[in-house]
Motif scaffolding. Sequence first.
Motif, PDB file in Angstrom:
ATOM      1  N   ASN A  44      33.587 -33.505   2.664  1.00 44.29           N
ATOM      2  CA  ASN A  44      34.379 -32.499   1.976  1.00 44.29           C
ATOM      3  C   ASN A  44      35.862 -32.820   2.061  1.00 44.29           C
ATOM      4  OD1 ASN A  44      34.719 -30.118   0.505  1.00 44.29           O
ATOM      5  ND2 ASN A  44      35.060 -28.942   2.358  1.00 44.29           N
ATOM      6  N   THR A  76      40.738 -30.944   0.707  1.00 43.45           N
ATOM      7  CA  THR A  76      39.335 -30.729   0.376  1.00 43.45           C
ATOM      8  C   THR A  76      39.122 -31.216  -1.054  1.00 43.45           C
ATOM      9  OG1 THR A  76      39.672 -28.510  -0.508  1.00 43.45           O
ATOM     10  CG2 THR A  76      39.195 -28.690   1.865  1.00 43.45           C
ATOM     11  N   LYS A  78      37.893 -29.556  -3.434  1.00 44.60           N
ATOM     12  CA  LYS A  78      38.333 -28.477  -4.322  1.00 44.60           C
ATOM     13  C   LYS A  78      39.846 -28.529  -4.539  1.00 44.60           C
ATOM     14  CE  LYS A  78      38.230 -23.490  -4.884  1.00 44.60           C
ATOM     15  NZ  LYS A  78      37.830 -22.204  -4.339  1.00 44.60           N
ATOM     16  N   GLU A  79      40.601 -28.718  -3.465  1.00 44.41           N
ATOM     17  CA  GLU A  79      42.056 -28.797  -3.582  1.00 44.41           C
ATOM     18  C   GLU A  79      42.483 -29.999  -4.420  1.00 44.41           C
ATOM     19  OE1 GLU A  79      43.516 -26.834   0.644  1.00 44.41           O
ATOM     20  OE2 GLU A  79      42.840 -28.928   0.625  1.00 44.41           O
ATOM     21  N   GLU A  81      40.748 -31.498  -6.756  1.00 46.38           N
ATOM     22  CA  GLU A  81      40.408 -31.248  -8.153  1.00 46.38           C
ATOM     23  C   GLU A  81      41.354 -30.237  -8.795  1.00 46.38           C
ATOM     24  OE1 GLU A  81      36.205 -30.390  -7.955  1.00 46.38           O
ATOM     25  OE2 GLU A  81      35.717 -32.534  -8.078  1.00 46.38           O
ATOM     26  N   GLU A  82      41.832 -29.274  -8.010  1.00 50.06           N
ATOM     27  CA  GLU A  82      42.816 -28.327  -8.530  1.00 50.06           C
ATOM     28  C   GLU A  82      44.129 -29.013  -8.881  1.00 50.06           C
ATOM     29  OE1 GLU A  82      43.016 -25.294  -5.515  1.00 50.06           O
ATOM     30  OE2 GLU A  82      41.188 -24.308  -6.223  1.00 50.06           O
TER      31      GLU A  82
END
Length: 92
Positions: A44, A76, A78-79, A81-82
């Motif tokens: 992750n 992460t 997610k971060e 990809e943001e």
Amino acid sequence: MVQMNLNNMDSRNVAMLIKQVYRSRFYFCVMAVLCLQASCSSNNTVMICVSPTAHKYHSTRCKGVKACTHQIKKLTIKEAEELGKTPCGYCY
């Protein structure tokens, strides 16, 4: 059916879960899911090269991130990809 959030499980909880399902007939399926979850959890955290021309995120051992001559940050997935980063072709 029991549902759990496997992302927040520590090693004690995983050990208890393994003991509980060991006797069940779904032992091998559960173990496969837990192994995949552990693999995903450990992966992750990704690395990004902070550069105007860098557009990918990398695993911690990727040769792509090792070539970065700028600042490297841990994030992460997610971060990353943001921030508009996409997976590296070598390690993902």
